[in-house]
Write an enzyme that holds these catalytic residues in place. Structure first.
Site, short mmCIF file in Angstrom:
data_model
loop_
_atom_site.label_atom_id
_atom_site.label_comp_id
_atom_site.label_asym_id
_atom_site.label_seq_id
_atom_site.Cartn_x
_atom_site.Cartn_y
_atom_site.Cartn_z
N ILE A 1 6.29 -7.87 -7.12
CA ILE A 1 5.14 -7.66 -5.34
C ILE A 1 6.04 -8.54 -4.35
O ILE A 1 5.79 -8.23 -3.53
CB ILE A 1 4.77 -9.77 -5.81
CG1 ILE A 1 5.63 -10.69 -6.42
CG2 ILE A 1 3.88 -9.57 -6.65
CD1 ILE A 1 5.36 -12.49 -5.48
N GLY B 1 12.87 -7.03 -1.79
CA GLY B 1 14.13 -7.72 -0.73
C GLY B 1 15.48 -7.00 0.01
O GLY B 1 15.06 -6.13 -1.30
N ALA B 2 16.32 -7.31 0.37
CA ALA B 2 16.97 -6.94 0.52
C ALA B 2 18.36 -7.28 -0.39
O ALA B 2 18.89 -5.87 -0.99
CB ALA B 2 17.82 -7.65 1.47
N GLU B 3 17.88 -8.10 -1.17
CA GLU B 3 19.09 -8.59 -2.28
C GLU B 3 18.46 -8.23 -3.67
O GLU B 3 18.84 -7.77 -4.69
CB GLU B 3 19.58 -9.99 -1.69
CG GLU B 3 20.88 -9.90 -2.15
CD GLU B 3 21.55 -11.47 -2.35
OE1 GLU B 3 21.87 -12.12 -3.24
OE2 GLU B 3 20.65 -12.87 -1.87
N ALA B 4 17.09 -8.74 -3.80
CA ALA B 4 16.58 -8.83 -4.90
C ALA B 4 15.12 -8.10 -4.81
O ALA B 4 14.46 -9.05 -3.68
CB ALA B 4 16.28 -10.70 -5.32
N ILE C 1 11.34 -9.22 -6.78
CA ILE C 1 10.97 -9.96 -6.89
C ILE C 1 9.65 -9.85 -8.03
O ILE C 1 8.26 -8.76 -7.56
CB ILE C 1 10.36 -11.64 -6.10
CG1 ILE C 1 11.01 -11.31 -4.92
CG2 ILE C 1 9.66 -12.22 -6.46
CD1 ILE C 1 12.10 -12.43 -5.38
N LYS D 1 1.57 -18.82 -13.91
CA LYS D 1 2.00 -17.86 -13.91
C LYS D 1 3.99 -18.59 -12.59
O LYS D 1 3.92 -19.53 -12.72
CB LYS D 1 1.76 -17.97 -12.05
CG LYS D 1 0.32 -16.99 -12.04
CD LYS D 1 -0.05 -16.85 -10.65
CE LYS D 1 -1.74 -16.00 -10.92
NZ LYS D 1 -2.14 -15.93 -9.55
N ASP E 1 21.33 -18.68 4.61
CA ASP E 1 19.99 -17.46 4.98
C ASP E 1 18.71 -18.63 5.83
O ASP E 1 17.94 -18.10 5.09
CB ASP E 1 19.98 -17.00 3.50
CG ASP E 1 19.62 -15.66 4.55
OD1 ASP E 1 19.50 -15.21 5.57
OD2 ASP E 1 19.42 -15.13 3.45
#
Lengths: 334, 212
Positions: free
Chosen positions: B5, B8-11, B13, B22, B122
């Protein structure tokens, strides 16, 4: 067709350039770009007063050569632009003084240019970037920026040293002359022995002072220079790649543009190109010969500013040593 | 089964299910451009930090997703799925006055974390989820660490300010002052004064003043 004369003198480089506009300022042509770079003795850094002395000495010759190379006389120029900051006070004042004299004598408008925006505008013109997220890396800057609502907004920056300072100060410890980027890059390529150094990312900001302290100490303790150069590059550039990736994911821009003196480093280019690919963004990098400080960045940005009717009276043409790019209203962009 | 979905920059999802509920699977995938030892160290460390600070933040009185499961070696966390919008989207869609209370809540929550020595590391407008326009949920604790130093708290606030001035320049000043207002409700006016001073100092540091 407009023609603008530009003078760069923020730090070690004194440079003059003539740039003309094509298509009403959408494209530019660099007619000349002549530079003279002050080099401090190996193992020592740039001394502002020594650098400014160098600039004073070479200025007349560089002005003349840049006109000759462009095949133009100062009369034919539409405006004179100069780097008004940010930079080293004594150096900035040399460029400003030359620019003021030329503007007064030849009765030309005087256009102040922000040096960081100069790097950005020239890189955009030369690469054809449309709406990029930009990583500006040099001795004076380490920041991530994108344009929005009339200004270049800073999405991330260094909290202490710039990447150029990290490289040069480590290079100095190893006995190299500044700028020592090329030498460190060359040594790094000969090693793949990874030595851990502090990796410090805070949000989209970086901190390089920990790397410098550790790397210097390890060098003094006899660690081999090649492995240290390799590790320093791997860690510092991975930090830059990460914060760029963060800003890219956040802004969802479609292009990444790398500029500034350190943009010439191949390993950094490689990392950022992979970051861009991962997010489906295009990757652009300023041509090597225009990555470092040069007159063309000032002349070209001066031309854009001149087309937007920006000028300053000689009496008010102060230099601003810490002039932030996000304080500049960029009237020529929307 | 799981559906990506967000990248991201790091991970990455993924949305999936765990025992009929869910759930979010967050994976910090290897980054091929990083030196392998550096890469695996960063991914493992951040996964562990994230999991433990998601729990600690709850203890400090700030809402975060529940952690169900972690695998540090694979850099994976399974956590509660929260249905909400990112603060970033809410800011773009609303008028300033509509979300003033939300900004104060951001400030109060940051102050609660700081009071318990939690530095988020962050703080951007993508790292808060908002449920039904008033409940605030903090996410993304990968860069979090523990500290009581004024400097670290000030850097946290500087990051928040930077995110506002860069991505939400039109509302930034007002939003940040509301955040500080909320912060002072928890930490006191004196603390905010000290922090603001420190933030200014930090902001001056990285700027072209000292080329040696």
């Amino acid at each position: 067709m407009k023609k603008v004369f530009g003078i760069e003198s923020t730090a070690h480089t004194f440079s003059c350039s003539l740039v003309s506009s094509i298509d009403g300022g959408v494209h530019g042509q660099i007619l000349s770009d002549v530079r003279s770079i002050y080099t401090p003795p190996p193992g020592s850094g740039i001394h502002p007063r020594e650098a400014s002395r160098h600039h004073v000495e070479v200025a007349p010759k560089i002005v003349e050569q840049s006109l000759t190379q462009a095949g133009m006389a100062m009369d034919e120029v539409d405006a004179v632009s100069f780097s008004a900051g940010p930079g080293l006070g004594p150096c900035l004042r040399v460029g400003a003084t030359v620019a003021r004299s030329l503007a007064l004598y030849y009765k030309k408008p005087l256009v102040p240019v922000n040096h960081a925006i100069g790097h950005i505008e020239l890189a955009i013109m030369l690469t054809g970037a449309k709406d990029p997220i930009i990583l500006l890396v040099s001795g004076g800057h380490t920041l991530i920026t994108a344009f929005s609502f009339g200004r270049w907004r800073v999405f991330g920056e260094t909290l202490d040293l710039t990447i150029g300072q990290l490289i040069d100060q480590f290079g100095r410890e190893a006995g190299f002359s500044s700028p020592s980027g090329p030498k460190i890059e060359e040594l790094a390529e000969r090693s793949s022995n990874f030595i851990p150094l502090p990796y410090t990312v805070k949000g989209n900001d970086t901190s390089f002072s920990g790397i410098l302290t550790s790397a210097k100490k390890l060098l003094q303790n006899g660690k081999d220079l090649e492995s240290l150069c390799f590790s320093l590059q791997e860690i510092a550039f991975a930090m830059l790649a990460e914060v760029t990736e963060r800003a890219l994911a956040f802004t969802e821009k479609r292009e990444v543009l790398l500029t500034g003196g350190v943009a010439a480093n191949r390993r950094l280019q490689e990392m950022l190109s992979e970051v861009s690919k991962r997010h489906g963004a295009g990757f652009l990098v300023v041509p090597k010969e225009y990555s470092g400080d040069c007159g063309a960045q000032i002349a070209w940005t001066g031309l854009l500013a001149h087309l937007a009717d920006i000028s300053v009276e000689v009496e008010k043409s102060f230099v601003k040593q810490s002039w932030r790019l996000d304080r500049v209203d960029v009237k020529w962009r929307d | 089964m799981e559906r990506l979905i967000r990248k991201g920059a790091e991970a990455d999802i993924y949305l999936g299910e765990l025992f009929g509920r869910k759930a979010i699977l967050k994976i910090r995938k290897p980054k091929p451009y990083r030196q392998p030892d550096l890469d695996s160290g960063i991914r493992k460390r951040r996964t562990l930090h994230e999991a433990s600070f998601l729990v600690d933040a709850r203890k400090a009185g700030v809402s975060t997703p529940l952690v169900y499961f972690i695998d540090p070696d694979k850099a994976e966390i399974v956590m509660q799925y929260i249905k909400g919008k990112r603060l970033k989207e809410i800011i773009s869609d609303s008028k300033q006055s509509d979300i003033d209370t939300l900004y104060s809540e951001v400030g109060r929550s940051i102050a609660k974390l700081h009071k318990d020595s939690i530095i988020h590391g962050d703080l951007t407008t993508s790292n808060f989820l908002v449920i039904k326009n008033d409940v605030l949920v903090f996410i993304d604790f990968g860069l979090a660490f523990s500290s009581q130093r004024l400097e670290d708290k000030a850097v946290d606030l500087h990051l928040m300010k930077e995110a506002l001035t860069s991505a939400h320049s039109k509302v930034a000043d007002k939003a940040f002052s509301k955040i500080l207002e909320g912060y002072s409700e928890v930490a006191g006016v004196k603390m905010v004064k000290d922090l603001v001073k420190k933030v200014r100092e930090i902001e001056r540091r990285g700027r072209y003043t000292r080329v040696e």
